[in-house]
Design an enzyme around this catalytic site. Structure first.
Site, short mmCIF file in Angstrom:
data_model
loop_
_atom_site.label_atom_id
_atom_site.label_comp_id
_atom_site.label_asym_id
_atom_site.label_seq_id
_atom_site.Cartn_x
_atom_site.Cartn_y
_atom_site.Cartn_z
N ARG A 49 -2.04 32.06 -27.32
CA ARG A 49 -1.43 31.81 -26.02
C ARG A 49 -2.45 31.19 -25.07
O ARG A 49 -3.62 31.07 -25.41
CB ARG A 49 -0.84 33.10 -25.44
CG ARG A 49 -1.85 34.26 -25.46
CD ARG A 49 -1.61 35.25 -24.41
NE ARG A 49 -1.77 34.65 -23.10
CZ ARG A 49 -2.95 34.35 -22.56
NH1 ARG A 49 -4.10 34.55 -23.20
NH2 ARG A 49 -3.03 33.81 -21.35
N GLY A 50 -1.97 30.83 -23.88
CA GLY A 50 -2.82 30.12 -22.93
C GLY A 50 -2.65 28.63 -23.17
O GLY A 50 -2.75 28.17 -24.33
N ALA A 51 -2.36 27.89 -22.08
CA ALA A 51 -2.02 26.48 -22.25
C ALA A 51 -3.06 25.69 -23.06
O ALA A 51 -2.72 25.02 -24.04
CB ALA A 51 -1.80 25.86 -20.88
N GLN A 183 -0.33 40.36 -20.13
CA GLN A 183 -1.57 39.64 -20.44
C GLN A 183 -2.72 40.09 -19.56
O GLN A 183 -3.87 40.07 -19.98
CB GLN A 183 -1.36 38.12 -20.27
CG GLN A 183 -0.47 37.48 -21.31
CD GLN A 183 0.97 37.40 -20.83
OE1 GLN A 183 1.44 38.27 -20.09
NE2 GLN A 183 1.68 36.38 -21.27
N ASP A 224 -0.02 26.00 -16.35
CA ASP A 224 0.49 25.44 -17.60
C ASP A 224 0.86 23.97 -17.43
O ASP A 224 0.88 23.22 -18.40
CB ASP A 224 1.71 26.22 -18.09
CG ASP A 224 1.24 27.49 -18.79
OD1 ASP A 224 0.81 28.42 -18.07
OD2 ASP A 224 1.26 27.53 -20.03
N ASN A 234 3.16 28.12 -13.83
CA ASN A 234 2.23 29.10 -14.41
C ASN A 234 3.01 30.38 -14.70
O ASN A 234 4.21 30.49 -14.42
CB ASN A 234 1.05 29.37 -13.46
CG ASN A 234 -0.06 30.13 -14.15
OD1 ASN A 234 -0.51 29.75 -15.23
ND2 ASN A 234 -0.51 31.22 -13.56
N LYS A 235 2.32 31.34 -15.27
CA LYS A 235 2.95 32.60 -15.69
C LYS A 235 3.86 33.18 -14.61
O LYS A 235 3.50 33.20 -13.43
CB LYS A 235 1.82 33.59 -16.05
CG LYS A 235 2.25 34.95 -16.51
CD LYS A 235 3.28 34.95 -17.61
CE LYS A 235 2.93 34.06 -18.79
NZ LYS A 235 4.08 33.87 -19.73
O1 MRU Z 1 2.39 32.94 -21.74
P1 MRU Z 1 0.91 32.79 -21.64
O2 MRU Z 1 0.18 34.07 -21.75
O3 MRU Z 1 0.38 31.71 -22.58
O4 MRU Z 1 0.69 32.22 -20.17
C1 MRU Z 1 -0.60 31.80 -19.82
C2 MRU Z 1 -0.71 31.34 -18.41
O5 MRU Z 1 0.24 31.28 -17.67
C3 MRU Z 1 -2.05 30.84 -18.01
O6 MRU Z 1 -2.26 31.01 -16.65
C4 MRU Z 1 -2.14 29.32 -18.33
O7 MRU Z 1 -1.65 29.04 -19.63
C5 MRU Z 1 -3.54 28.83 -18.22
S1 MRU Z 1 -4.63 29.50 -19.44
C6 MRU Z 1 -6.15 28.81 -19.15
#
Ligand code: MRU
Length: 338
Positions: A49-51, A183, A224, A234-235
């Protein structure tokens, strides 16, 4: 394929492994991710996970499959399947566009490997530059609030918003639990603990009262996707924090690499938002087991991301430096400025 190790990705003995982010922090478990169906499943279940990390893992897998002898047509098919694995984070699409160019080359197995490794290396450098630019904005002794997880687990480097926080490394940070998938409570708390950065974990709903008490000096989140007008996906829960920060006159910063910028997306309304399974809201599941608290069949709305309008953002901290609201309004993220 060349060996590689980041906080949550490993390539060794011609295999791609991911650190299972669903098992953390109870268990540090590495899982193979060396075919498309497996990696797509890891992405859907947020084991990866994480963009930035999603894009890098997909790129490394393509490179690995090319090394294992997959032909160009099969690789093209793999690329398209991976591209559709998560709709909101644009890093995946940006990284795969670069991989697609490498795939078009005569020497595509070598070109794909070189490009994937370059993307990983670039991401590390982008994170370092974001941390440097962002930490200059953190006042000594600041109490920062962050949401979700944006650290070394989510990138190849030190992270985006969390990289800023770790570099600034001042006393007193707040970490949102980040419902529904936790998370913040599971991953950010674990990463900050590993880094020796002090923090206090809060449930998402506690942020407002902390702000009212003057206990939050700034909010730092990742992204994201950043649209051309500065709107940020974003999340889920990020938008609420931005509204709260605005009301309490607290700076609200977004930290992200250039790969998160989508100049061809005009605004937040055009960003596709992933909808996820009802079970994530009706209960919780993890390496600790599963519970359901809502009635079976309860109607659920579960968008994984929300959009924060540009007007609520104090600064976009990119690897190129800090972009101000005035610069964004003047077209800093517009397609012709790229
Ligand atoms: O669903 P996730 O846990 O992948 O969501 C992640 C986020 O929203 C982060 O803030 C984003 O991807 C940036 S990670 C450097």
């Amino acid at each position: 394929m060349q060996t590689l190790q980041t906080t949550s990705l490993r390539v060794s003995e011609n295999q791609l492994f991911i650190l299972d982010q669903q098992a953390l922090p109870q268990e540090k478990r590495w899982l193979a991710a060396d075919n498309v169906a497996l990696l797509v499943d890891h992405i859907h279940t947020l084991r990866v996970r994480g963009a930035p990390l999603i894009g890098l893992s997909a790129s490394l897998l393509l490179a690995l499959l090319a090394q294992r002898g997959l032909n160009r047509d099969a690789l093209q098919q793999a690329l398209e399947t991976l591209r559709a694995a998560r709709p909101t984070a644009v890093n995946l699409m940006n990284n795969l566009d670069r991989m697609k160019q490498a795939l078009a080359r005569e020497d595509y197995p070598q070109a794909l490997e070189a490009e994937a490794l370059r993307l990983v290396e670039e991401d590390k450098q982008l994170c370092d530059r974001i941390a440097e630019a962002g930490s200059a904005l953190v006042k000594p002794g600041s109490r920062l609030l962050t949401h979700c997880n944006t650290g070394g687990l989510a990138t190849a480097g030190v992270g985006t918003a969390l990289g800023v926080i770790a570099l600034a490394h001042r006393q007193g940070k707040w970490v949102d639990e980040t419902r529904p998938l936790l998370q913040g409570g599971r991953l950010t708390a674990w990463e900050l603990g590993e880094l020796g950065v002090p923090y206090q974990l809060i449930a998402d709903s506690m942020a407002a009262s902390l702000m009212a008490q003057g206990q939050v000096d700034a909010v730092w989140v990742g992204a994201d996707r950043i649209a051309a007008n500065g709107d940020v996906a974003n999340k889920i829960g990020t938008y609420s924090l931005a509204v709260l920060a605005h009301y309490h006159q607290i700076p609200f910063y977004v930290a992200a690499p250039q790969t998160t910028l989508d100049r061809h997306c005009p605004n937040g309304a055009a960003i596709p938002i992933e909808q996820r399974a009802a079970a994530e809201v009706t209960g919780v599941a993890g390496s600790f087991g599963a519970v359901q608290w809502a009635p079976t069949g309860a109607a659920v709305y579960n968008p994984a991301f929300d959009v924060t309008p540009a007007g609520l953002i104090s600064g976009w901290v990119l690897d190129s430096g800090v972009v101000t609201p005035a610069q964004v309004a003047a077209g800093a993220f517009a397609p012709d400025n790229g």
